[in-house]
Write a protein that holds these residues in place. Structure first.
Motif, short mmCIF file in Angstrom:
data_model
loop_
_atom_site.label_atom_id
_atom_site.label_comp_id
_atom_site.label_asym_id
_atom_site.label_seq_id
_atom_site.Cartn_x
_atom_site.Cartn_y
_atom_site.Cartn_z
N ALA A 99 -12.21 22.74 -42.84
CA ALA A 99 -11.62 21.80 -43.79
C ALA A 99 -10.18 22.18 -44.11
CB ALA A 99 -12.46 21.77 -45.07
N ALA A 100 -9.89 23.46 -44.25
CA ALA A 100 -8.52 23.90 -44.52
C ALA A 100 -7.59 23.56 -43.37
CB ALA A 100 -8.49 25.40 -44.81
N VAL A 101 -8.06 23.75 -42.15
CA VAL A 101 -7.25 23.41 -40.98
C VAL A 101 -7.00 21.92 -40.93
CG1 VAL A 101 -7.28 23.33 -38.45
CG2 VAL A 101 -7.91 25.43 -39.63
N ARG A 102 -8.02 21.13 -41.20
CA ARG A 102 -7.86 19.67 -41.17
C ARG A 102 -6.89 19.20 -42.24
NH1 ARG A 102 -6.94 15.57 -38.45
NH2 ARG A 102 -7.87 13.65 -39.17
N LEU A 103 -6.95 19.78 -43.43
CA LEU A 103 -6.01 19.42 -44.49
C LEU A 103 -4.58 19.77 -44.10
CD1 LEU A 103 -7.94 20.39 -47.73
CD2 LEU A 103 -7.27 18.11 -46.99
N ALA A 104 -4.40 20.91 -43.44
CA ALA A 104 -3.06 21.29 -42.98
C ALA A 104 -2.56 20.30 -41.93
CB ALA A 104 -3.08 22.70 -42.41
N SER B 277 -1.54 17.14 -43.69
CA SER B 277 -0.29 17.36 -44.41
C SER B 277 0.89 17.30 -43.45
CB SER B 277 -0.33 18.71 -45.12
OG SER B 277 0.91 18.98 -45.72
N GLU B 278 0.76 17.94 -42.30
CA GLU B 278 1.83 17.92 -41.30
C GLU B 278 2.08 16.51 -40.78
OE1 GLU B 278 3.94 20.27 -40.05
OE2 GLU B 278 3.22 21.51 -41.69
N GLY C 91 1.53 13.76 -42.34
CA GLY C 91 2.16 13.01 -43.43
C GLY C 91 3.64 13.28 -43.52
N ILE C 92 4.02 14.54 -43.37
CA ILE C 92 5.44 14.90 -43.39
C ILE C 92 6.15 14.28 -42.20
CG2 ILE C 92 7.06 16.82 -43.16
CD1 ILE C 92 5.09 18.50 -44.80
N SER C 93 5.52 14.29 -41.03
CA SER C 93 6.14 13.72 -39.84
C SER C 93 6.40 12.23 -40.01
CB SER C 93 5.26 13.95 -38.62
OG SER C 93 5.15 15.32 -38.34
N SER C 94 5.45 11.51 -40.58
CA SER C 94 5.65 10.08 -40.76
C SER C 94 6.75 9.80 -41.77
CB SER C 94 4.34 9.40 -41.16
OG SER C 94 3.92 9.84 -42.43
N TRP C 95 6.85 10.63 -42.80
CA TRP C 95 7.95 10.48 -43.76
C TRP C 95 9.29 10.73 -43.08
CZ3 TRP C 95 8.75 8.98 -48.65
CH2 TRP C 95 7.64 8.76 -49.46
N ILE C 96 9.36 11.77 -42.29
CA ILE C 96 10.62 12.12 -41.62
C ILE C 96 11.03 11.03 -40.64
CG2 ILE C 96 11.66 13.75 -39.99
CD1 ILE C 96 10.17 15.96 -41.48
N GLU D 79 10.33 19.40 -50.50
CA GLU D 79 8.89 19.53 -50.72
C GLU D 79 8.62 20.84 -51.43
OE1 GLU D 79 5.61 20.76 -47.72
OE2 GLU D 79 5.86 18.60 -47.57
N ARG D 80 7.72 20.80 -52.41
CA ARG D 80 7.33 22.03 -53.11
C ARG D 80 6.04 22.53 -52.48
NH1 ARG D 80 6.69 22.28 -59.49
NH2 ARG D 80 4.52 21.75 -59.10
N ARG D 81 6.04 23.78 -52.08
CA ARG D 81 4.88 24.40 -51.44
C ARG D 81 3.93 24.94 -52.50
NH1 ARG D 81 4.62 23.30 -46.01
NH2 ARG D 81 6.71 23.21 -45.21
N ALA D 82 2.78 25.43 -52.05
CA ALA D 82 1.75 25.94 -52.95
C ALA D 82 2.24 27.15 -53.75
CB ALA D 82 0.50 26.31 -52.17
N ASP D 83 3.14 27.95 -53.16
CA ASP D 83 3.65 29.12 -53.87
C ASP D 83 4.84 28.78 -54.76
OD1 ASP D 83 5.52 28.65 -51.92
OD2 ASP D 83 5.61 30.71 -51.19
N ARG D 84 5.07 27.49 -55.01
CA ARG D 84 6.10 26.95 -55.88
C ARG D 84 7.51 27.10 -55.32
NH1 ARG D 84 3.56 25.05 -60.18
NH2 ARG D 84 1.81 26.16 -61.08
N SER D 85 7.64 27.45 -54.05
CA SER D 85 8.97 27.48 -53.43
C SER D 85 9.27 26.09 -52.90
CB SER D 85 9.01 28.50 -52.30
OG SER D 85 8.14 28.12 -51.26
N TYR D 86 10.55 25.80 -52.74
CA TYR D 86 10.97 24.49 -52.25
C TYR D 86 11.46 24.60 -50.82
CZ TYR D 86 10.65 22.25 -56.78
OH TYR D 86 10.17 21.73 -57.95
N VAL D 87 11.15 23.60 -50.03
CA VAL D 87 11.64 23.50 -48.66
C VAL D 87 12.42 22.19 -48.59
CG1 VAL D 87 10.99 23.24 -46.24
CG2 VAL D 87 9.68 24.75 -47.73
N THR D 88 13.66 22.26 -48.10
CA THR D 88 14.48 21.07 -47.95
C THR D 88 14.76 20.85 -46.48
OG1 THR D 88 15.50 21.47 -50.09
CG2 THR D 88 16.64 19.96 -48.61
N ILE D 89 14.50 19.63 -46.01
CA ILE D 89 14.71 19.28 -44.62
C ILE D 89 15.84 18.27 -44.58
CG2 ILE D 89 13.68 18.26 -42.56
CD1 ILE D 89 10.94 19.06 -43.74
N HIS D 90 16.87 18.55 -43.77
CA HIS D 90 18.00 17.63 -43.60
C HIS D 90 17.75 16.84 -42.32
CE1 HIS D 90 22.55 17.03 -42.83
NE2 HIS D 90 22.01 15.97 -43.42
#
Length: 80
Positions: free
Chosen positions: A29-34, A37-38, A40-45, A56-67
């Motif tokens: 289930a964890a692999v499927r959720l990942a 999620s991937e 979903g990000i690809s379709s947004w991009i 995007e804010r990750r689970a550890d509260r860090s931010y990832v910015t994609i240009h």
């Protein structure tokens, strides 16, 4: 072997099998959720125009910015 020992052995094997099945299902289930999620990000991009930023804010509260459509980052350095 007497019946009580066989019953205990079968119950122990059954309990171990249920535990292994539970762990396997949780990992699956964890692999499927990942994967979802991937995708979903690809379709947004793919929907964003060049020059856009996606944060995007990750689970550890860090931010990832994609240009989108920007220059490739330099290896070992921060893109300026």
């Amino acid at each position: 072997m007497d019946a009580m020992a066989v019953t205990s052995l079968v119950a122990g094997i059954g309990a171990c099998a249920v535990c292994v099945l539970h762990v396997w299902l949780r990992v699956r289930a964890a692999v499927r959720l990942a994967q979802l999620s991937e995708s979903g990000i690809s379709s947004w991009i793919n929907a964003l125009p060049p020059g856009s930023y996606l944060s995007e804010r990750r689970a550890d509260r860090s931010y990832v910015t994609i240009h989108i459509g920007g220059a490739a980052p330099r290896p070992g350095g921060v893109d300026e």
